[in-house]
Design a protein around this motif. Structure first.
Motif, short mmCIF file in Angstrom:
data_model
loop_
_atom_site.label_atom_id
_atom_site.label_comp_id
_atom_site.label_asym_id
_atom_site.label_seq_id
_atom_site.Cartn_x
_atom_site.Cartn_y
_atom_site.Cartn_z
N TYR A 176 0.84 -1.20 0.00
CA TYR A 176 0.00 0.00 0.00
C TYR A 176 0.88 1.26 0.00
CZ TYR A 176 -3.96 2.92 1.78
OH TYR A 176 -4.95 3.86 1.98
N PHE A 177 1.91 1.25 0.86
CA PHE A 177 2.83 2.39 0.92
C PHE A 177 3.51 2.62 -0.43
CE2 PHE A 177 7.33 3.62 1.29
CZ PHE A 177 7.18 4.92 1.77
N ASN A 178 4.01 1.54 -1.03
CA ASN A 178 4.71 1.67 -2.32
C ASN A 178 3.80 2.22 -3.40
OD1 ASN A 178 7.15 0.71 -1.29
ND2 ASN A 178 6.61 -1.43 -1.68
N LEU A 179 2.56 1.76 -3.44
CA LEU A 179 1.59 2.27 -4.43
C LEU A 179 1.25 3.73 -4.16
CD1 LEU A 179 -0.73 -0.86 -4.62
CD2 LEU A 179 0.57 0.10 -6.53
N LEU A 180 1.12 4.07 -2.89
CA LEU A 180 0.81 5.45 -2.51
C LEU A 180 1.90 6.41 -3.01
CD1 LEU A 180 -1.10 7.29 -0.67
CD2 LEU A 180 0.57 6.89 1.14
N VAL A 181 3.14 6.05 -2.78
CA VAL A 181 4.27 6.90 -3.20
C VAL A 181 4.35 6.97 -4.72
CG1 VAL A 181 6.78 7.10 -3.17
CG2 VAL A 181 5.57 6.52 -1.07
N VAL B 171 2.12 11.39 -9.69
CA VAL B 171 1.31 11.90 -10.81
C VAL B 171 -0.03 12.50 -10.37
CG1 VAL B 171 2.36 10.44 -12.56
CG2 VAL B 171 0.42 9.57 -11.26
N MET B 172 -0.41 12.31 -9.12
CA MET B 172 -1.63 12.93 -8.60
C MET B 172 -1.48 13.21 -7.12
SD MET B 172 -4.12 9.58 -8.68
CE MET B 172 -5.41 10.22 -7.62
N ASN B 173 -2.23 14.15 -6.63
CA ASN B 173 -2.09 14.58 -5.24
C ASN B 173 -2.90 13.68 -4.30
OD1 ASN B 173 -1.51 16.04 -2.95
ND2 ASN B 173 -3.14 17.51 -3.29
N LEU B 174 -2.22 12.72 -3.69
CA LEU B 174 -2.88 11.83 -2.74
C LEU B 174 -2.56 12.19 -1.30
CD1 LEU B 174 -2.26 8.41 -4.52
CD2 LEU B 174 -4.50 9.47 -4.13
N THR B 175 -1.30 12.57 -1.06
CA THR B 175 -0.86 12.89 0.29
C THR B 175 0.39 13.76 0.26
OG1 THR B 175 -0.06 11.95 2.40
CG2 THR B 175 0.48 10.73 0.39
N ASP C 230 -8.88 1.21 -6.25
CA ASP C 230 -9.15 -0.08 -6.90
C ASP C 230 -7.84 -0.83 -7.17
OD1 ASP C 230 -11.89 0.25 -6.89
OD2 ASP C 230 -11.97 1.12 -8.91
N THR C 231 -6.80 -0.09 -7.53
CA THR C 231 -5.48 -0.71 -7.77
C THR C 231 -4.91 -1.28 -6.48
OG1 THR C 231 -5.03 0.85 -9.57
CG2 THR C 231 -3.14 -0.28 -8.62
N VAL C 232 -5.05 -0.53 -5.38
CA VAL C 232 -4.57 -1.03 -4.08
C VAL C 232 -5.34 -2.29 -3.68
CG1 VAL C 232 -4.33 -0.51 -1.61
CG2 VAL C 232 -3.85 1.26 -3.30
N ILE C 233 -6.65 -2.25 -3.81
CA ILE C 233 -7.49 -3.39 -3.42
C ILE C 233 -7.09 -4.64 -4.21
CG2 ILE C 233 -9.86 -4.29 -3.51
CD1 ILE C 233 -10.71 -1.25 -3.01
N ASP C 234 -6.88 -4.48 -5.52
CA ASP C 234 -6.47 -5.62 -6.36
C ASP C 234 -5.08 -6.12 -5.97
OD1 ASP C 234 -8.82 -5.51 -7.74
OD2 ASP C 234 -8.01 -4.43 -9.48
N SER C 235 -4.15 -5.20 -5.77
CA SER C 235 -2.76 -5.57 -5.46
C SER C 235 -2.65 -6.28 -4.11
CB SER C 235 -1.87 -4.33 -5.46
OG SER C 235 -1.87 -3.69 -6.71
N LEU C 236 -3.48 -5.87 -3.16
CA LEU C 236 -3.46 -6.48 -1.82
C LEU C 236 -4.36 -7.71 -1.73
CD1 LEU C 236 -1.95 -3.86 -1.24
CD2 LEU C 236 -3.41 -3.52 0.75
N GLU C 237 -5.08 -7.99 -2.83
CA GLU C 237 -6.02 -9.12 -2.89
C GLU C 237 -7.03 -9.07 -1.74
OE1 GLU C 237 -3.52 -12.59 -3.03
OE2 GLU C 237 -2.92 -12.23 -5.11
#
Length: 237
Positions: free
Chosen positions: A27-32, A37-41, A109-116
């Protein structure tokens, strides 16, 4: 995950297995990555993400026994806080994440899929629209939000989602007494009752937090939430 974070989690009363730690790290890696490319945090340093996003999200256990909760909706979830950390730490939860920005929904959705992750649903839209729909209205054991709106406004967006006997818990900054006073009428009108206010500092930081435990004691009147803009322009007084 370093020992410092482990100790902060233990201080909170949270124990994670290796799979959960792996999920938090992915989750951390995807967040960074997506944040480029977009403002998440504005927070992208590993320890800070743990302290100010993950541990902050999990601090709800100070006021709620999450084992007794089945369904959760996170209003204005943004990059997934607090909903996704709650799902990772408490896998039995059925979690719905609502946000008004489609780019953020694609990230989630990408995080949910990646984390199964199973039993996690995303909704793209406004809180006041979906709260009118029978599929979502008064369907949840718990509604959470880290959104920055004042408590009277946030209550109008969130309490309609909570079933009678369930709870709405907003994550607020440290000093909240005046905001609580100004929101009491709104909470009451919407069918809620403030049961508990827990003030604390996030472990190992000087960041003040307040969790407000609001129980839903009666059904919310059909007129609420009002149409877009009104809850913030004219909070219930």
């Amino acid at each position: 995950m370093n020992q410092n974070i482990v100790e902060k989690l233990e201080h909170l009363g949270v124990v994670l297995d290796q799979n959960q730690i792996r999920q938090f790290d992915t989750y951390f890696n995807l967040l960074v990555e997506w944040n480029k490319v977009m403002n998440l945090t504005g927070i992208t340093e590993y320890n800070e993400v743990w302290e100010k996003h993950y541990i902050d999200s999990l601090s709800i256990i100070k006021v709620m026994n999450m084992k007794q909760i089945g369904t959760v909706i996170d209003i204005g979830t943004g990059a997934g806080f607090p909903g996704l950390p709650l799902k990772i730490a408490f896998p039995h939860l059925k979690v719905t994440l609502l946000d008004s920005l489609n780019k953020r929904i694609k990230f989630l959705d990408t995080v949910i899929d990646s984390l199964e992750l199973k039993d996690v649903y995303t909704i793209h839209g406004r809180a006041e629209d979906f709260a009118k729909q029978a599929t979502y209205r008064e369907q949840y054991d718990l509604c959470v939000s880290r959104a920055v709106a004042n408590l009277a406004t946030l209550s109008e967006y969130c309490i309609p989602y909570v079933k009678e006997g369930g709870y709405f818990i907003p994550y607020k900054s440290g000093e909240i007494d005046e905001e609580i006073d100004l929101s009491k009428k709104a909470v009451q009108v919407l069918g809620g009752k403030i049961r508990k206010i827990e003030k604390f500092e996030l472990p190992g930081t000087d960041i003040g937090r307040s969790l407000v435990q609001i129980e839903k004691i009666k059904s919310t009147g059909k007129k609420y939430p009002r149409k877009a803009g009104l809850p913030s322009k004219e909070p219930i007084k």
